[in-house]
Design an enzyme around this catalytic site. Structure first.
Site, PDB file in Angstrom:
ATOM      1  CB  SER A 135       2.331  13.507   1.106  1.00 32.43           C
ATOM      2  OG  SER A 135       3.409  13.948   1.917  1.00 32.43           O
ATOM      3  CB  VAL A 163       5.487  13.732   4.700  1.00 35.84           C
ATOM      4  CG1 VAL A 163       5.696  13.521   6.192  1.00 35.84           C
ATOM      5  CG2 VAL A 163       5.112  15.184   4.418  1.00 35.84           C
ATOM      6  CD  GLU A 211      -2.616   3.535   3.135  1.00 41.83           C
ATOM      7  OE1 GLU A 211      -3.500   4.086   2.438  1.00 41.83           O
ATOM      8  OE2 GLU A 211      -2.821   3.089   4.271  1.00 41.83           O
ATOM      9  CB  CYS A 256      -4.005   6.965  -0.665  1.00 41.46           C
ATOM     10  SG  CYS A 256      -4.639   5.592   0.330  1.00 41.46           S
TER      11      CYS A 256
END
Length: 484
Positions: free
Chosen positions: A231, A234, A252, A286
């Site tokens: 995420s 984070v 990423e 993602c």
């Protein structure tokens, strides 16, 4: 392959329990059954892993590059020999379907094959000097030990995506597996590289959680690079800690990809591509298309066919080969999706299709009448929920696509490929695909995001660049004339 033999830490070439008194319970997200338990790793275990990786690098880099290549290629052979077992583990630990497992395993094999070429690609340069009798050499050297932090959604591939290139470039690696997927995103990979013949200690895996280790994995003085997939929230913290300790972060992160259907698109094909782009692995990717943008002239036809397509997708047991949508990672994720759906409806979105949510099982939901200011248009919905928006012109489609803090992937559908390319160039995203799905990853093409979707580029020559450093060594064959 015995899954119960993979519930240990893998440190310095040894399978052992972590030093914590706490246990990490690995649970099947579909039926709630306990798969196995791990004795968690502690900061002391992490220290041992990093020290082992640094020491083993010397041994690895003394091995002939062609033999290094052969070792990495053996990892691919081991995967192929055990593909059925690996598929079973992906289904049980991730709730992944047979389709998802096959897709992920294929990506892993291609990534390792590409990384196997790296030992033969670490080219240097000899450059002229402004000084007479002097030669400048640039050597491409391993960057140092790499710390990899694994995600839960595609943990096998998204771990190997950094691990294999880092090893191929000559680095030691320590992997922190995600607590939801400690086998597929951790010890399974350790087993593969162990069987391939990677020197003991070069690759290590720790299974633990943040409550046990805090920031010690990132703060440790040994690693020079921290590669994180997960995420944006984070990732921001990891980047701050890494940079504060003079380490390079490779990130990423999240996405909010737009799937754009222009007025001249092949609607049937666009419907199928949009379905795959959103609902593969329950939308827990993602690169998934969070927002479907459709030209007003084809909107009614598109949403009718799209609704019928999505309603036909089978939801249920991922062990059933016919299942397309299995469970999300845990009940917390399901509850978050339910909250987002409810919020979207309160803000004015219309549920064209409203799926039931039971435990970890989230049936597909399609929200229409979505506007850019709604939470369902601005936040990454990591599950089988999608927003559909209408636009009147190419300019408006670009504006809508760019109205996000993210910039990872996307897609444009049109019968005029060049029109699609020109539009795609104006969307602020690291990757976008004309007449294709939004979920694309190829081993030799640069992969990465813009804005809050990440930092750095991986795959092919870009991974080799990220996981190496250049060292300047000069030789003076004479004597330099000094001023004093």
């Amino acid at each position: 392959m015995d899954i119960q033999a993979l519930n240990k830490q893998y440190i310095a070439g040894t399978w052992r329990d972590g030093k914590s008194a706490r246990k990490l319970t690995d649970i099947n997200p579909y039926n709630g059954e306990v798969i196995t338990e791990f004795q968690m790793a502690t900061p002391d275990d992490i220290d041992e892993a990093y020290q082992a990786a640094r020491k083993a690098m010397d041994e690895w880099n003394q091995i002939n590059p062609y033999k290094q290549r052969d070792i990495l290629e053996r990892a691919v052979s081991y995967i192929e020999e055990n593909e059925e077992d690996i598929t079973s583990i992906i289904i049980d630990e991730l709730g992944g379907t047979h389709l998802k497992a096959a897709f992920e395993i294929g990506l892993v094999k291609n990534m390792i094959k590409e990384a196997a070429t790296f030992p033969l690609k670490k080219e240097g340069k000899i450059l002229p000097s402004v000084e007479d009798g002097k030669e400048n050499r640039l050597y491409r050297m391993p960057a140092g030990v790499v710390g990899v932090i694994s995600p839960f959604n595609f943990p096998f591939f998204l771990s190997v995506k950094s691990i294999a290139p880092a090893i191929g470039a000559g680095n030691g690696v320590v992997l922190k597996a995600h607590e939801e997927t400690p086998i597929v995103g951790g010890t399974l990979i350790a087993k593969i590289f162990e069987e391939a013949g990677v020197p003991k200690g070069l690759f290590n895996v720790v299974a633990t959680d943040i409550r046990e280790i805090g920031d010690s994995f990132v703060e440790h003085p040994v690693p020079r690079i921290i590669s994180f997939t997960g995420s944006t929230t984070v990732g921001r913290h990891i980047a701050e800690v890494a940079v504060r300790n003079f380490k390079k972060p490779l990130l990423e992160l999240g996405g909010n990809s737009a799937f754009i259907v222009l007025d001249d698109a092949d609607i049937d094909y666009a419907v199928n591509a949009a379905a795959f782009s959103r609902f593969t692995h329950q939308g827990q990717i993602c690169m998934s298309a969070n927002r479907i943008l459709v030209h007003q002239s084809v909107y009614d036809e598109f949403i009718e066919k799209y609704k019928n397509k999505i309603a036909s997708l089978k939801t249920g047991d991922p062990r059933d080969p016919e299942t397309v949508i299995g469970p999300v990672v845990n009940e917390g994720a399901a509850n978050n999706l339910n909250d987002l759906i409810e919020k979207g409806i309160k803000e004015g979105a219309t549920p064209l299709l409203r799926g039931n949510i039971t435990g970890n099982m989230v049936e597909p939901t399609i929200l229409t009448d979505v506007t850019p200011d709604m939470a369902v248009a601005r936040e990454e919905m990591f599950g089988p929920v999608v927003s559909v928006m209408k636009f009147e012109s190419d300019e408006e489609a670009i504006q809508l696509a760019n109205d996000t803090n993210f910039g990872l992937s996307g897609a444009v559908h049109t019968s005029d490929g060049e029109r699609g390319v020109q539009l795609a160039k104006r969307v602020h995203t690291g990757m976008i695909h004309v007449n294709d799905i939004s979920i694309n990853d190829e081993p030799i093409v640069a992969f990465g995001g813009e804005k809050q979707s990440g930092l750095g580029r991986l795959n092919g020559e870009w991974s080799l660049e990220e996981f190496t450093t250049l060292k300047w060594i000069s030789i003076n064959y004479g004597q330099r004339q000094l001023p004093y």
